[in-house]
Motif scaffolding. Structure first.
Motif, PDB file in Angstrom:
ATOM      1  N   LEU A   1      -6.773   2.599   6.053  1.00 38.61           N
ATOM      2  CA  LEU A   1      -5.778   3.451   6.704  1.00 38.61           C
ATOM      3  C   LEU A   1      -5.211   4.525   5.774  1.00 38.61           C
ATOM      4  O   LEU A   1      -4.343   5.295   6.159  1.00 38.61           O
ATOM      5  CB  LEU A   1      -4.637   2.590   7.264  1.00 38.61           C
ATOM      6  N   GLY A   2      -5.712   4.575   4.529  1.00 34.43           N
ATOM      7  CA  GLY A   2      -5.329   5.650   3.620  1.00 34.43           C
ATOM      8  C   GLY A   2      -4.371   5.273   2.517  1.00 34.43           C
ATOM      9  O   GLY A   2      -3.912   6.144   1.771  1.00 34.43           O
ATOM     10  N   GLY A   3      -4.057   4.007   2.364  1.00 30.42           N
ATOM     11  CA  GLY A   3      -3.120   3.594   1.331  1.00 30.42           C
ATOM     12  C   GLY A   3      -3.798   3.187   0.041  1.00 30.42           C
ATOM     13  O   GLY A   3      -4.977   2.834   0.023  1.00 30.42           O
ATOM     14  N   ALA A   4      -3.050   3.259  -1.035  1.00 32.64           N
ATOM     15  CA  ALA A   4      -3.489   2.719  -2.326  1.00 32.64           C
ATOM     16  C   ALA A   4      -2.860   1.335  -2.415  1.00 32.64           C
ATOM     17  O   ALA A   4      -1.653   1.200  -2.611  1.00 32.64           O
ATOM     18  CB  ALA A   4      -3.014   3.611  -3.465  1.00 32.64           C
ATOM     19  N   ALA A   5      -3.679   0.295  -2.231  1.00 30.15           N
ATOM     20  CA  ALA A   5      -3.156  -1.058  -2.042  1.00 30.15           C
ATOM     21  C   ALA A   5      -3.270  -1.921  -3.290  1.00 30.15           C
ATOM     22  O   ALA A   5      -4.169  -1.746  -4.111  1.00 30.15           O
ATOM     23  CB  ALA A   5      -3.885  -1.736  -0.880  1.00 30.15           C
ATOM     24  N   GLU A   6      -2.334  -2.849  -3.389  1.00 34.59           N
ATOM     25  CA  GLU A   6      -2.334  -3.855  -4.440  1.00 34.59           C
ATOM     26  C   GLU A   6      -1.735  -5.128  -3.866  1.00 34.59           C
ATOM     27  O   GLU A   6      -0.979  -5.078  -2.896  1.00 34.59           O
ATOM     28  CB  GLU A   6      -1.530  -3.374  -5.648  1.00 34.59           C
ATOM     29  N   SER A   7      -2.092  -6.261  -4.446  1.00 36.33           N
ATOM     30  CA  SER A   7      -1.605  -7.550  -3.969  1.00 36.33           C
ATOM     31  C   SER A   7      -0.898  -8.283  -5.101  1.00 36.33           C
ATOM     32  O   SER A   7      -1.320  -8.191  -6.260  1.00 36.33           O
ATOM     33  CB  SER A   7      -2.765  -8.415  -3.482  1.00 36.33           C
ATOM     34  N   HIS A   8       0.155  -9.023  -4.741  1.00 37.71           N
ATOM     35  CA  HIS A   8       0.925  -9.776  -5.728  1.00 37.71           C
ATOM     36  C   HIS A   8       1.237 -11.160  -5.180  1.00 37.71           C
ATOM     37  O   HIS A   8       1.745 -11.279  -4.061  1.00 37.71           O
ATOM     38  CB  HIS A   8       2.227  -9.045  -6.053  1.00 37.71           C
ATOM     39  N   PRO A   9       0.944 -12.209  -5.962  1.00 42.91           N
ATOM     40  CA  PRO A   9       1.268 -13.553  -5.507  1.00 42.91           C
ATOM     41  C   PRO A   9       2.776 -13.783  -5.495  1.00 42.91           C
ATOM     42  O   PRO A   9       3.494 -13.256  -6.344  1.00 42.91           O
ATOM     43  CB  PRO A   9       0.584 -14.448  -6.542  1.00 42.91           C
ATOM     44  N   VAL A  10       3.227 -14.542  -4.524  1.00 39.45           N
ATOM     45  CA  VAL A  10       4.637 -14.887  -4.419  1.00 39.45           C
ATOM     46  C   VAL A  10       4.716 -16.376  -4.113  1.00 39.45           C
ATOM     47  O   VAL A  10       4.113 -16.846  -3.146  1.00 39.45           O
ATOM     48  CB  VAL A  10       5.352 -14.089  -3.304  1.00 39.45           C
TER      49      VAL A  10
ATOM     50  N   ALA B   1       0.863  -1.181   0.000  1.00 38.20           N
ATOM     51  CA  ALA B   1       0.000   0.000   0.000  1.00 38.20           C
ATOM     52  C   ALA B   1       0.896   1.226   0.000  1.00 38.20           C
ATOM     53  O   ALA B   1       1.763   1.379   0.862  1.00 38.20           O
ATOM     54  CB  ALA B   1      -0.917   0.002   1.210  1.00 38.20           C
ATOM     55  N   ILE B   2       0.701   2.072  -0.988  1.00 39.24           N
ATOM     56  CA  ILE B   2       1.491   3.293  -1.124  1.00 39.24           C
ATOM     57  C   ILE B   2       0.798   4.401  -0.328  1.00 39.24           C
ATOM     58  O   ILE B   2      -0.405   4.620  -0.459  1.00 39.24           O
ATOM     59  CB  ILE B   2       1.625   3.718  -2.600  1.00 39.24           C
TER      60      ILE B   2
END
Length: 160
Positions: free
Chosen positions: A132-141, A9-10
């Motif tokens: 909480l105010g972030g711009a979130a993204e998810s990436h599989p690992v 999350a940025i």
């Protein structure tokens, strides 16, 4: 198939990311040692004191996971240049364009909260970071990628 996700999350600045990471830790949603703040120092290098390299039980720590989703130049600070480069040539579920974009956002004075979470917890973590105010993204690992990154981080620690 990936058993883990890296949720990023940025946030607008490092202080906001620090507050969000602390709130996430206190919430108990995820393991406390699976959370790191990604920010750049005045030389444009990833702050390794914000992102731990140590293992968390049976899995890899957030530092190893972050090394897989950040540009090779930033990951080199965590794992060493050659090792980071080798890992980035594997199919880790994140494109070079995405890694470069993440690095560019951090260079703009922003900071990110990175969380290594099991797939089944990633949505809850992502939603909390957005709240909480972030711009979130998810990436599989993949587990294999995490194990290789953790081994590289340990080798880097031993050499350093």
């Amino acid at each position: 198939m990936a058993n883990n996700m890296v949720v990023l999350a940025i946030f607008n600045d490092e202080a906001s990311a620090d507050i969000a990471a602390a709130s996430l830790k206190e919430s108990g949603i995820t393991k406390k040692d699976a959370i790191g703040v990604l920010a750049l120092n005045d030389k444009g290098e990833l702050k390794t004191d914000k992102v731990g390299k140590r293992s968390m039980g049976k899995g890899a720590g957030i530092g190893a996971a972050v090394a897989l989703v950040t540009p090779v130049g930033l990951a080199a600070g965590l794992l060493g240049g050659g090792l980071a480069g080798a890992l980035h040539h594997k199919n880790l579920g994140l494109s070079k364009v995405d890694r470069e974009r993440i690095g560019e956002e951090l260079q703009g004075g922003k900071a990110a909260v990175g969380v290594l979470a099991p797939v089944e917890e990633a949505t809850v973590v992502r939603d909390k970071l957005v709240e909480l105010g972030g711009a979130a993204e998810s990436h599989p690992v993949s587990d294999e990628a995490l194990q290789e990154a953790q081994a590289a981080a340990q080798d880097s620690d031993s050499a350093g």
